[in-house]
Design a protein around this motif. Structure first.
Motif, PDB file in Angstrom:
ATOM      1  N   THR A 146     -15.304  -5.155  34.968  1.00  0.00           N
ATOM      2  CA  THR A 146     -14.250  -6.248  33.607  1.00  0.00           C
ATOM      3  C   THR A 146     -15.220  -5.635  31.903  1.00  0.00           C
ATOM      4  N   SER A 147     -16.347  -5.284  32.400  1.00  0.00           N
ATOM      5  CA  SER A 147     -16.800  -5.324  30.767  1.00  0.00           C
ATOM      6  C   SER A 147     -16.412  -3.945  29.996  1.00  0.00           C
ATOM      7  N   TYR A 148     -16.417  -2.904  30.872  1.00  0.00           N
ATOM      8  CA  TYR A 148     -16.466  -1.421  30.398  1.00  0.00           C
ATOM      9  C   TYR A 148     -15.284  -1.265  30.363  1.00  0.00           C
ATOM     10  N   LEU A 149     -14.670  -0.930  31.610  1.00  0.00           N
ATOM     11  CA  LEU A 149     -12.730  -0.129  32.009  1.00  0.00           C
ATOM     12  C   LEU A 149     -11.969  -1.278  31.286  1.00  0.00           C
ATOM     13  N   ARG A 150     -11.900  -2.289  31.879  1.00  0.00           N
ATOM     14  CA  ARG A 150     -10.662  -3.175  31.469  1.00  0.00           C
ATOM     15  C   ARG A 150     -10.417  -2.917  30.277  1.00  0.00           C
ATOM     16  N   PRO A 151     -11.184  -3.043  29.412  1.00  0.00           N
ATOM     17  CA  PRO A 151     -10.602  -3.355  27.242  1.00  0.00           C
ATOM     18  C   PRO A 151     -10.308  -1.318  27.604  1.00  0.00           C
ATOM     19  N   ARG A 152     -10.471  -0.793  28.193  1.00  0.00           N
ATOM     20  CA  ARG A 152      -9.998   0.950  28.125  1.00  0.00           C
ATOM     21  C   ARG A 152      -9.186   1.191  28.085  1.00  0.00           C
ATOM     22  N   LEU A 153      -8.335   0.846  29.490  1.00  0.00           N
ATOM     23  CA  LEU A 153      -7.257   1.822  30.197  1.00  0.00           C
ATOM     24  C   LEU A 153      -6.022   1.423  28.626  1.00  0.00           C
ATOM     25  N   PHE A 154      -6.092   0.105  29.114  1.00  0.00           N
ATOM     26  CA  PHE A 154      -4.372   0.155  28.109  1.00  0.00           C
ATOM     27  C   PHE A 154      -5.243  -0.983  26.360  1.00  0.00           C
ATOM     28  N   PRO A 155      -5.698  -0.503  25.694  1.00  0.00           N
ATOM     29  CA  PRO A 155      -6.282  -1.085  25.114  1.00  0.00           C
ATOM     30  C   PRO A 155      -4.934  -2.961  24.263  1.00  0.00           C
ATOM     31  N   ASP A 156      -4.146  -2.115  23.869  1.00  0.00           N
ATOM     32  CA  ASP A 156      -3.081  -2.786  23.181  1.00  0.00           C
ATOM     33  C   ASP A 156      -2.378  -3.446  24.496  1.00  0.00           C
ATOM     34  N   ARG A 157      -2.378  -3.103  25.680  1.00  0.00           N
ATOM     35  CA  ARG A 157      -1.992  -3.956  26.856  1.00  0.00           C
ATOM     36  C   ARG A 157      -3.069  -4.873  26.974  1.00  0.00           C
ATOM     37  N   PRO A 158      -2.733  -6.238  27.749  1.00  0.00           N
ATOM     38  CA  PRO A 158      -4.298  -6.679  28.086  1.00  0.00           C
ATOM     39  C   PRO A 158      -4.025  -6.696  29.378  1.00  0.00           C
ATOM     40  N   VAL A 159      -2.057  -7.330  29.710  1.00  0.00           N
ATOM     41  CA  VAL A 159      -1.826  -7.525  30.859  1.00  0.00           C
ATOM     42  C   VAL A 159      -2.039  -6.247  32.110  1.00  0.00           C
ATOM     43  N   VAL A 160      -1.696  -4.951  31.399  1.00  0.00           N
ATOM     44  CA  VAL A 160      -1.220  -3.586  32.100  1.00  0.00           C
ATOM     45  C   VAL A 160      -2.934  -3.303  32.657  1.00  0.00           C
ATOM     46  N   SER A 161      -3.551  -3.391  31.452  1.00  0.00           N
ATOM     47  CA  SER A 161      -4.571  -3.507  31.663  1.00  0.00           C
ATOM     48  C   SER A 161      -5.515  -3.743  32.630  1.00  0.00           C
ATOM     49  N   VAL A 162      -5.504  -4.967  32.545  1.00  0.00           N
ATOM     50  CA  VAL A 162      -5.889  -6.210  34.063  1.00  0.00           C
ATOM     51  C   VAL A 162      -6.075  -5.550  35.480  1.00  0.00           C
ATOM     52  N   LEU A 163      -4.517  -5.537  35.553  1.00  0.00           N
ATOM     53  CA  LEU A 163      -3.717  -5.429  36.975  1.00  0.00           C
ATOM     54  C   LEU A 163      -4.324  -4.020  37.193  1.00  0.00           C
ATOM     55  N   THR A 164      -4.485  -2.478  36.509  1.00  0.00           N
ATOM     56  CA  THR A 164      -4.612  -1.123  36.686  1.00  0.00           C
ATOM     57  C   THR A 164      -5.967  -1.492  36.718  1.00  0.00           C
ATOM     58  N   THR A 165      -7.538  -2.227  36.263  1.00  0.00           N
ATOM     59  CA  THR A 165      -8.577  -2.456  36.784  1.00  0.00           C
ATOM     60  C   THR A 165      -8.484  -2.612  37.564  1.00  0.00           C
ATOM     61  N   GLY A 166      -7.821  -3.438  38.140  1.00  0.00           N
ATOM     62  CA  GLY A 166      -8.221  -3.679  39.618  1.00  0.00           C
ATOM     63  C   GLY A 166      -7.587  -3.501  40.681  1.00  0.00           C
ATOM     64  N   LEU A 167      -6.466  -2.737  40.873  1.00  0.00           N
ATOM     65  CA  LEU A 167      -6.492  -1.800  41.488  1.00  0.00           C
ATOM     66  C   LEU A 167      -6.843  -0.509  41.166  1.00  0.00           C
ATOM     67  N   ILE A 168      -7.753  -0.432  40.395  1.00  0.00           N
ATOM     68  CA  ILE A 168      -9.289   0.508  40.666  1.00  0.00           C
ATOM     69  C   ILE A 168      -9.926   0.024  41.449  1.00  0.00           C
ATOM     70  N   TRP A 169     -10.469  -1.409  41.074  1.00  0.00           N
ATOM     71  CA  TRP A 169     -11.084  -1.731  41.539  1.00  0.00           C
ATOM     72  C   TRP A 169     -11.340  -1.973  43.569  1.00  0.00           C
ATOM     73  N   ALA A 170     -10.063  -2.338  42.929  1.00  0.00           N
ATOM     74  CA  ALA A 170      -9.525  -2.176  44.767  1.00  0.00           C
ATOM     75  C   ALA A 170      -9.894  -0.993  45.560  1.00  0.00           C
ATOM     76  N   VAL A 171      -9.310   0.113  45.236  1.00  0.00           N
ATOM     77  CA  VAL A 171      -9.320   1.411  46.226  1.00  0.00           C
ATOM     78  C   VAL A 171     -10.822   1.922  46.228  1.00  0.00           C
ATOM     79  N   TRP A 172     -11.529   1.332  44.815  1.00  0.00           N
ATOM     80  CA  TRP A 172     -13.787   1.623  45.054  1.00  0.00           C
ATOM     81  C   TRP A 172     -13.888   0.975  46.298  1.00  0.00           C
ATOM     82  N   HIS A 173     -13.035   0.178  46.127  1.00  0.00           N
ATOM     83  CA  HIS A 173     -13.267  -0.322  47.635  1.00  0.00           C
ATOM     84  C   HIS A 173     -13.112  -0.139  48.838  1.00  0.00           C
ATOM     85  N   TYR A 174     -12.548   1.287  49.410  1.00  0.00           N
ATOM     86  CA  TYR A 174     -11.714   0.844  50.012  1.00  0.00           C
ATOM     87  C   TYR A 174     -12.538   1.813  51.450  1.00  0.00           C
TER      88      TYR A 174
END
Length: 286
Positions: A146-174
């Motif tokens: 949330t602190s590092y990855l989320r704001p850097r994925l899509f800095p100008d598209r916060p919703v897309v950035s959050v959803l993508t971060t959540g997806l990556i976070w989920a895959v990390w747990h697989y």
């Protein structure tokens, strides 16, 4: 700056995934350790923070000005209160919804087995206190995702950035679904449900970040999700023999509902906290 962000994101993901997955498979398959053991899980929880520190210090050298490390207790206390109280409320909503559709037959007696020697009514309070105490442990993930990855994925598209971060976070747990930590009756369906749950959890965590201006309220919420929501829901549903997939769906009901409300009302369209001003070095005049 864009190039630096991309280089940092790539390095962060490589370190976070590489360290975590290598550790999990080694611990389980080579050393025979159980991933249900909290002490065995501990290195996994801090891998994203380690990755973020390495990237911030030695790869992009951007420092920690925007890391949200200041607690901001006085201004952000409502966010802390929400983060602390939401998990037990989510338990009530989730199992209540399960009861309405006939998946759970209301019985609170399993709560008396949560904490040995204490009555069932005390279990939620004890777990809430434990969640608050363990917040620094769950900071390990929040400082990375949330602190590092989320704001850097899509800095100008916060919703897309959050959803993508959540997806990556989920895959990390697989890997946990393949190494005995969680057992889904139908693996593909279970992973799909788990993924949706993680995505909407990240929506809530990012919302708490935007409200509080830092990483600590999301860390408290993350602790509550694991120590209160997951434990209490699992204990209450155990008597009905529901599997991991059904349990994940039930836990996700309030998370998806609140996360959907946040998305639909545009509450993620709030800029991240501004970086604090760095002190200006003054060269002494001679």
């Amino acid at each position: 700056m864009v190039t630096a962000y991309r280089r940092g994101v790539a390095a962060f993901l490589l370190i976070a995934f590489g360290v975590t997955w290598a550790y999990l498979f080694t611990a389980r398959l080579a050393l025979g350790l159980s991933l249900v053991n909290p002490l065995v899980q501990l290195p996994m929880g801090f891998a994203p923070a380690i990755a973020a520190v390495i990237v911030r210090c030695w790869i992009t050298r951007e420092g920690f000005a925007d890391a949200g490390l200041a607690p901001r207790w006085r201004k952000a206390w409502p966010s802390y209160l929400v983060a602390w109280l939401a998990p037990p409320v989510f338990v009530a909503v989730g199992v209540g919804a399960a009861a309405v559709v006939g998946l759970w037959h209301p019985d609170l007696s399993p709560l008396s087995r949560v904490v040995s020697g204490l009555p069932g009514w005390a279990a939620p309070l004890v777990l809430m206190v434990i969640a608050a105490v363990l917040t620094p442990v769950y900071w390990g993930e929040e400082f990375g995702w949330t602190s590092y990855l989320r704001p850097r994925l899509f800095p100008d598209r916060p919703v897309v950035s959050v959803l993508t971060t959540g997806l990556i976070w989920a895959v990390w747990h697989y890997p946990l679904a393949f190494l005995g930590y969680i057992r889904f009756g139908h693996l593909a369906v279970g992973l799909a449900v788990w993924t949706v749950s993680f995505i909407f959890q990240e929506v809530l965590l990012a919302w708490l970040w935007s409200r509080s201006g830092g990483v600590w309220a999301p860390s408290l919420a993350h602790a509550g999700n694991n120590m209160v929501l997951s434990l209490l829901t699992g204990q209450l549903l155990s008597a009905d023999g529901l599997g991991a997939t059904a349990g994940t769906v039930i836990m996700s009901v309030p998370i998806v509902a609140v996360g959907g409300w946040i998305l639909l009302t545009g509450r993620l369209l709030v800029s991240r906290p501004a970086a604090p001003a760095c002190p200006v070095s003054v060269r002494a005049h001679r």
